[in-house]
Scaffold this motif. Structure first.
Motif, PDB file in Angstrom:
ATOM      1  N   PRO A   1      34.686 -98.395-102.059  1.00  0.00           N
ATOM      2  CA  PRO A   1      35.322 -98.829-100.810  1.00  0.00           C
ATOM      3  C   PRO A   1      34.554 -98.365 -99.566  1.00  0.00           C
ATOM      4  CG  PRO A   1      36.968 -98.013-102.335  1.00  0.00           C
ATOM      5  CD  PRO A   1      35.637 -97.749-102.961  1.00  0.00           C
ATOM      6  N   ASP A   2      34.018 -97.140 -99.594  1.00  0.00           N
ATOM      7  CA  ASP A   2      33.214 -96.656 -98.468  1.00  0.00           C
ATOM      8  C   ASP A   2      31.928 -97.461 -98.329  1.00  0.00           C
ATOM      9  OD1 ASP A   2      35.029 -94.729 -97.889  1.00  0.00           O
ATOM     10  OD2 ASP A   2      33.959 -93.107 -98.929  1.00  0.00           O
ATOM     11  N   VAL A   3      31.273 -97.701 -99.464  1.00  0.00           N
ATOM     12  CA  VAL A   3      30.015 -98.452 -99.443  1.00  0.00           C
ATOM     13  C   VAL A   3      30.262 -99.848 -98.877  1.00  0.00           C
ATOM     14  CG1 VAL A   3      28.248 -99.509-100.906  1.00  0.00           C
ATOM     15  CG2 VAL A   3      28.952 -97.154-101.316  1.00  0.00           C
ATOM     16  N   ARG A   4      31.320-100.467 -99.341  1.00  0.00           N
ATOM     17  CA  ARG A   4      31.666-101.817 -98.873  1.00  0.00           C
ATOM     18  C   ARG A   4      31.939-101.805 -97.360  1.00  0.00           C
ATOM     19  NH1 ARG A   4      31.611-106.929 -98.047  1.00  0.00           N
ATOM     20  NH2 ARG A   4      33.565-107.710 -97.253  1.00  0.00           N
ATOM     21  N   ASP A   5      32.680-100.823 -96.911  1.00  0.00           N
ATOM     22  CA  ASP A   5      32.983-100.698 -95.485  1.00  0.00           C
ATOM     23  C   ASP A   5      31.695-100.573 -94.660  1.00  0.00           C
ATOM     24  OD1 ASP A   5      34.859-100.047 -93.220  1.00  0.00           O
ATOM     25  OD2 ASP A   5      33.693 -98.180 -93.259  1.00  0.00           O
ATOM     26  N   GLU A   6      30.760 -99.777 -95.172  1.00  0.00           N
ATOM     27  CA  GLU A   6      29.518 -99.576 -94.445  1.00  0.00           C
ATOM     28  C   GLU A   6      28.671-100.844 -94.440  1.00  0.00           C
ATOM     29  OE1 GLU A   6      29.448 -96.675 -92.856  1.00  0.00           O
ATOM     30  OE2 GLU A   6      27.772 -97.518 -91.736  1.00  0.00           O
ATOM     31  N   ILE A   7      28.687-101.577 -95.541  1.00  0.00           N
ATOM     32  CA  ILE A   7      27.928-102.828 -95.609  1.00  0.00           C
ATOM     33  C   ILE A   7      28.402-103.771 -94.503  1.00  0.00           C
ATOM     34  CG2 ILE A   7      27.570-104.946 -96.972  1.00  0.00           C
ATOM     35  CD1 ILE A   7      27.535-103.218 -99.468  1.00  0.00           C
ATOM     36  N   VAL A   8      29.712-103.936 -94.378  1.00  0.00           N
ATOM     37  CA  VAL A   8      30.264-104.853 -93.382  1.00  0.00           C
ATOM     38  C   VAL A   8      29.840-104.428 -91.977  1.00  0.00           C
ATOM     39  CG1 VAL A   8      32.397-105.718 -92.349  1.00  0.00           C
ATOM     40  CG2 VAL A   8      32.226-105.436 -94.842  1.00  0.00           C
TER      41      VAL A   8
ATOM     42  N   VAL B   1      20.160-100.817 -95.408  1.00  0.00           N
ATOM     43  CA  VAL B   1      20.144-100.051 -96.661  1.00  0.00           C
ATOM     44  C   VAL B   1      20.206 -98.546 -96.372  1.00  0.00           C
ATOM     45  CG1 VAL B   1      18.695 -99.400 -98.627  1.00  0.00           C
ATOM     46  CG2 VAL B   1      18.995-101.805 -98.057  1.00  0.00           C
ATOM     47  N   ALA B   2      19.464 -98.102 -95.363  1.00  0.00           N
ATOM     48  CA  ALA B   2      19.469 -96.673 -95.036  1.00  0.00           C
ATOM     49  C   ALA B   2      20.884 -96.230 -94.664  1.00  0.00           C
ATOM     50  CB  ALA B   2      18.499 -96.383 -93.895  1.00  0.00           C
ATOM     51  N   ARG B   3      21.549 -97.031 -93.884  1.00  0.00           N
ATOM     52  CA  ARG B   3      22.899 -96.693 -93.458  1.00  0.00           C
ATOM     53  C   ARG B   3      23.864 -96.677 -94.621  1.00  0.00           C
ATOM     54  NH1 ARG B   3      25.483 -99.557 -88.149  1.00  0.00           N
ATOM     55  NH2 ARG B   3      27.486 -99.294 -89.209  1.00  0.00           N
ATOM     56  N   THR B   4      23.836 -97.716 -95.433  1.00  0.00           N
ATOM     57  CA  THR B   4      24.769 -97.823 -96.548  1.00  0.00           C
ATOM     58  C   THR B   4      24.525 -96.709 -97.567  1.00  0.00           C
ATOM     59  OG1 THR B   4      24.665-100.198 -96.212  1.00  0.00           O
ATOM     60  CG2 THR B   4      25.726 -99.447 -98.203  1.00  0.00           C
ATOM     61  N   SER B   5      23.251 -96.461 -97.891  1.00  0.00           N
ATOM     62  CA  SER B   5      22.954 -95.404 -98.859  1.00  0.00           C
ATOM     63  C   SER B   5      23.433 -94.060 -98.336  1.00  0.00           C
ATOM     64  CB  SER B   5      21.448 -95.315 -99.134  1.00  0.00           C
ATOM     65  OG  SER B   5      20.910 -96.589 -99.379  1.00  0.00           O
ATOM     66  N   ASN B   6      23.234 -93.836 -97.042  1.00  0.00           N
ATOM     67  CA  ASN B   6      23.603 -92.538 -96.506  1.00  0.00           C
ATOM     68  C   ASN B   6      25.094 -92.385 -96.279  1.00  0.00           C
ATOM     69  OD1 ASN B   6      21.359 -90.485 -95.951  1.00  0.00           O
ATOM     70  ND2 ASN B   6      20.422 -92.471 -95.573  1.00  0.00           N
ATOM     71  N   ARG B   7      25.838 -93.477 -96.268  1.00  0.00           N
ATOM     72  CA  ARG B   7      27.294 -93.360 -96.282  1.00  0.00           C
ATOM     73  C   ARG B   7      27.695 -92.623 -97.563  1.00  0.00           C
ATOM     74  NH1 ARG B   7      31.785 -96.182 -93.902  1.00  0.00           N
ATOM     75  NH2 ARG B   7      33.620 -95.121 -94.732  1.00  0.00           N
ATOM     76  N   LEU B   8      26.990 -92.953 -98.640  1.00  0.00           N
ATOM     77  CA  LEU B   8      27.254 -92.313 -99.925  1.00  0.00           C
ATOM     78  C   LEU B   8      26.646 -90.903 -99.972  1.00  0.00           C
ATOM     79  CD1 LEU B   8      28.542 -93.189-102.641  1.00  0.00           C
ATOM     80  CD2 LEU B   8      26.263 -93.853-103.388  1.00  0.00           C
TER      81      LEU B   8
ATOM     82  N   ALA C   1      26.008-110.318-102.240  1.00  0.00           N
ATOM     83  CA  ALA C   1      27.247-111.102-102.209  1.00  0.00           C
ATOM     84  C   ALA C   1      27.749-111.228-100.769  1.00  0.00           C
ATOM     85  CB  ALA C   1      28.308-110.441-103.089  1.00  0.00           C
ATOM     86  N   HIS C   2      27.643-110.152-100.010  1.00  0.00           N
ATOM     87  CA  HIS C   2      28.074-110.168 -98.614  1.00  0.00           C
ATOM     88  C   HIS C   2      27.278-111.203 -97.813  1.00  0.00           C
ATOM     89  CE1 HIS C   2      29.768-108.552 -94.914  1.00  0.00           C
ATOM     90  NE2 HIS C   2      28.549-108.543 -94.398  1.00  0.00           N
ATOM     91  N   VAL C   3      25.969-111.209 -98.034  1.00  0.00           N
ATOM     92  CA  VAL C   3      25.122-112.169 -97.324  1.00  0.00           C
ATOM     93  C   VAL C   3      25.497-113.596 -97.725  1.00  0.00           C
ATOM     94  CG1 VAL C   3      22.756-113.031 -97.065  1.00  0.00           C
ATOM     95  CG2 VAL C   3      23.192-110.572 -97.084  1.00  0.00           C
ATOM     96  N   LEU C   4      25.623-113.828 -99.027  1.00  0.00           N
ATOM     97  CA  LEU C   4      25.874-115.190 -99.510  1.00  0.00           C
ATOM     98  C   LEU C   4      27.206-115.728 -98.997  1.00  0.00           C
ATOM     99  CD1 LEU C   4      24.648-114.751-103.188  1.00  0.00           C
ATOM    100  CD2 LEU C   4      23.608-116.218-101.449  1.00  0.00           C
ATOM    101  N   ILE C   5      28.216-114.875 -98.958  1.00  0.00           N
ATOM    102  CA  ILE C   5      29.550-115.339 -98.573  1.00  0.00           C
ATOM    103  C   ILE C   5      29.688-115.495 -97.065  1.00  0.00           C
ATOM    104  CG2 ILE C   5      32.007-114.687 -98.554  1.00  0.00           C
ATOM    105  CD1 ILE C   5      31.643-113.583-101.348  1.00  0.00           C
ATOM    106  N   ASN C   6      29.059-114.604 -96.305  1.00  0.00           N
ATOM    107  CA  ASN C   6      29.317-114.580 -94.867  1.00  0.00           C
ATOM    108  C   ASN C   6      28.255-115.219 -93.986  1.00  0.00           C
ATOM    109  OD1 ASN C   6      31.880-112.965 -94.610  1.00  0.00           O
ATOM    110  ND2 ASN C   6      30.632-111.639 -95.913  1.00  0.00           N
ATOM    111  N   TYR C   7      27.076-115.460 -94.535  1.00  0.00           N
ATOM    112  CA  TYR C   7      25.994-115.959 -93.689  1.00  0.00           C
ATOM    113  C   TYR C   7      25.338-117.197 -94.298  1.00  0.00           C
ATOM    114  CZ  TYR C   7      26.355-111.265 -91.677  1.00  0.00           C
ATOM    115  OH  TYR C   7      26.816-110.116 -91.089  1.00  0.00           O
ATOM    116  N   ASP C   8      24.758-117.997 -93.436  1.00  0.00           N
ATOM    117  CA  ASP C   8      23.806-119.005 -93.890  1.00  0.00           C
ATOM    118  C   ASP C   8      22.416-118.450 -93.634  1.00  0.00           C
ATOM    119  OD1 ASP C   8      25.436-121.132 -94.799  1.00  0.00           O
ATOM    120  OD2 ASP C   8      25.974-121.558 -92.716  1.00  0.00           O
ATOM    121  N   VAL C   9      21.571-118.551 -94.628  1.00  0.00           N
ATOM    122  CA  VAL C   9      20.217-118.003 -94.491  1.00  0.00           C
ATOM    123  C   VAL C   9      19.231-119.105 -94.832  1.00  0.00           C
ATOM    124  CG1 VAL C   9      18.836-115.964 -94.982  1.00  0.00           C
ATOM    125  CG2 VAL C   9      21.212-116.034 -95.712  1.00  0.00           C
TER     126      VAL C   9
END
Ligand code: HEM
Ligand SMILES: *[C@@H]1O[C@H](CO)[C@@H](O)[C@H](O)[C@H]1NC(C)=O
Ligand SMILES: CC(=O)N[C@H]1CO[C@H](CO)[C@@H](O)[C@@H]1O
Length: 500
Positions: A142-149, A176-183, A466-474
């Motif tokens: 849940p923390d990792v997911r929160d940081e990803i968003v 990635v640096a931010r999300t990894s360091n949340r953990l 998954a976050h990118v695919l669902i929320n963004y067009d790339v």
């Protein structure tokens, strides 16, 4: 001495060293040397030639000596490259006292100078990651997911639904640096820009200084190595950010003992459970946090950047993957958003020309089961990309096919596999095999790999994808064009300056 600046002196010095190294008597060996086929001035100086054309040289050696061993010329020595699944398995199985992973690492990064001798002497931080990272991924998700968003929001800073051109690797690296360091260290430190920058630049510094020090002959290293190293200043800088946190944790332990209540479930706690003696100080622990970040951030960022370049160059993958991600999230929630279709872009982008470097530390050398002997002190590696690009290992190896592994799984799911001894079935189930070595193989196979593409459901990279695919067009900057990876020596980076 007018006009002779430091750079010029360095260049002349280097040229002299190259000549000396070439004039020294050749090592006698029954193992064939490969110098590569591309011509040019550099081909007269094999060590320089290898630096410029490593992938070409290794490719030639791989096909010329299939399942054999060959040598490539480095500045002061020969390195050995072993081919084929059998040899990879034997290297992976060899104990640290015979083929040393840390010896290879120290050699590659000149780690005794750039990072500090304790990193190789006492690799307990690897043990901490191995014991606690994978197991805690689910709990921390849940923390990792929160940081990803939040990280995607902040870093991409998109304005409404406008298209925006973004540099891929630098932006991914921030996220990635931010999300990894949340953990690793939690809030609020994981969002502190200075701390993140430091962690990103640390790895680059270690590699460039390590490269510089490796150009020195052995007898000069103890003298010039410490001068070229940024070890002290790096630790001093990271302590500015993380020092108070570590001190508070140490203080807490002094009061309540090592098993005191309510310790946060983070990297510092995992380290403190294993750290002994001199390691239980703020500078020593800060260095370990840097070291784990170094192993985690660039590798994960390059993997995700490669996936994004591949998916946008072959956009027919995007829709089915998005549909699957949406379905899984709807049915089972984000923590299960591990995409079965998660691509193995890591296969094509690969580990670079060489992988799994080990130093032969047994006095009698290392002997393969067929009797081929590698001498004491040598560096033994395997062909990285060539293994992944081998048509015997993969059908149409140079074609990007994001679904090749999931298709295999479906085909095999109903089949009777009893008695099948090959790794073929396992290939997509486990993260490492003799023919898939982005994470290495054997004792030292990456302990952080579950974080990236492993079988664990709550993986950072899959969740990001998954976050990118669902929320963004790339989309690709130029339709249908996959920007080529940048190769420097034996290293490879997914197009660091390209945008999507
Ligand atoms: C896509 C992401 C990653 C890739 C491609 C990758 C790749 C690798 C490779 C090739 C090795 C050496 C294996 C060998 O020579 O046999 C390794 C080792 C290691 N990796 Fe990773 N890695 C990734 C992510 C991570 C993460 C997220 C962490 C930490 C959280 C991590 C921590 C480590 C550590 C500590 C080692 C040293 C193992 C030892 O001391 O035995 N890696 N990794
Ligand atoms: C880390 O792993 C060890 C060994 O499995 C375990 O005893 C310890 O409680 C774990 N620590 C955390 C914070 O989960
Ligand atoms: C604190 C620190 O080291 N900051 C540096 C981080 O890295 C960037 C470039 O990657 C530098 O510009 C910063 O000075």
């Amino acid at each position: 001495m007018q006009g002779l600046d430091t750079t010029t002196i360095l260049i002349y010095g280097l040229a002299a060293l190259v000549c000396i190294s070439w004039l020294r008597p050749r090592e006698k060996s029954s193992i064939p040397a490969v110098v590569g086929s591309k011509g040019g001035i550099a081909s007269y100086i094999p060590a320089l030639h290898f630096l410029l054309h490593a992938p070409d040289v290794v490719h030639q050696g791989y096909y010329q000596y299939r399942d054999g061993v060959f040598r490539v010329r480095r500045l002061f020595r020969w390195d050995y490259v072993a081919n084929g699944a059998q040899r990879i398995a034997e290297i992976a199985a060899a104990p640290e006292g015979i083929l040393s992973f840390y010896g290879g690492l120290v050699d590659l990064l000149q780690a005794d100078y750039t990072m500090g001798p304790e990193i190789a002497r006492n690799p307990y931080s690897t043990e901490a990651v191995r014991r606690n990272l994978t197991r805690n991924l689910g709990r921390c998700f849940p923390d990792v997911r929160d940081e990803i968003v939040h990280a995607f929001d902040d870093v991409l800073a998109l304005d409404g639904t406008e298209w925006k051109r973004l540099h891929v690797l630098p932006n991914i690296m921030q996220i990635v640096a931010r999300t990894s360091n949340r953990l690793f260290v939690g809030l609020p430190l994981c969002r502190e820009q200075g701390y993140l920058d430091l962690n990103i630049s640390y790895t680059i510094t270690i590699f460039t200084r390590g490269q510089l020090i490796s150009f020195l002959p052995e007898f000069l290293k103890p003298i010039l190595g410490p001068l070229l190293s940024t070890r002290r200043s790096s630790v001093r800088q990271v302590l500015k950010f993380i020092g108070p946190l570590i001190e508070a944790r140490l203080e807490n332990e002094r009061e309540h003992g090592r098993d005191g209540p309510d310790q946060p479930n983070d990297l510092i706690s995992w380290l403190l459970q294993l750290a002994e003696g001199e390691e239980r100080t703020a500078p020593a622990l800060a260095l370990r946090v840097l070291a784990v970040n170094m192993a985690a951030i660039h590798t994960s960022s390059m993997a995700l950047a490669a996936v994004l370049f591949d998916l946008t160059a072959y956009p027919e993958h995007i829709l089915p993957m998005r549909e699957e991600a949406e379905r899984v999230v709807a049915e089972e929630g984000w923590s299960k958003a591990a995409l079965a279709t998660c691509t193995r872009s890591t296969r094509l982008t690969g580990p670079g020309a060489l992988a799994m470097g080990r130093m032969v530390v047994a006095k009698e050398g290392f002997t393969f089961s067929d009797g081929t002997r590698i001498p004491y002190g040598a560096i033994l590696t395997v062909a990285g990309d060539a293994t992944h690009y081998d048509p015997d290992n993969y059908e149409n190896p140079m074609t990007f096919d994001g679904f090749r592994f999931s298709r295999l799984r479906e085909q095999r799911a109903g089949a009777d596999i009893s008695g099948e001894s090959t790794s073929f079935f396992n290939r997509h189930m486990v993260s490492t095999a003799q023919d898939h070595i982005v994470f290495g193989h054997g004792h030292h196979a990456c302990p952080g790999r579950a974080f990236c593409t492993g079988s664990s459901s709550a993986t950072e990279l899959k969740a990001m994808l998954a976050h990118v695919l669902i929320n963004y067009d790339v989309k690709a900057e130029t339709e249908g064009v996959r920007p080529p990876d940048l190769c420097i020596g034996v290293a490879k980076v997914p197009a660091p300056r390209e945008r999507l």
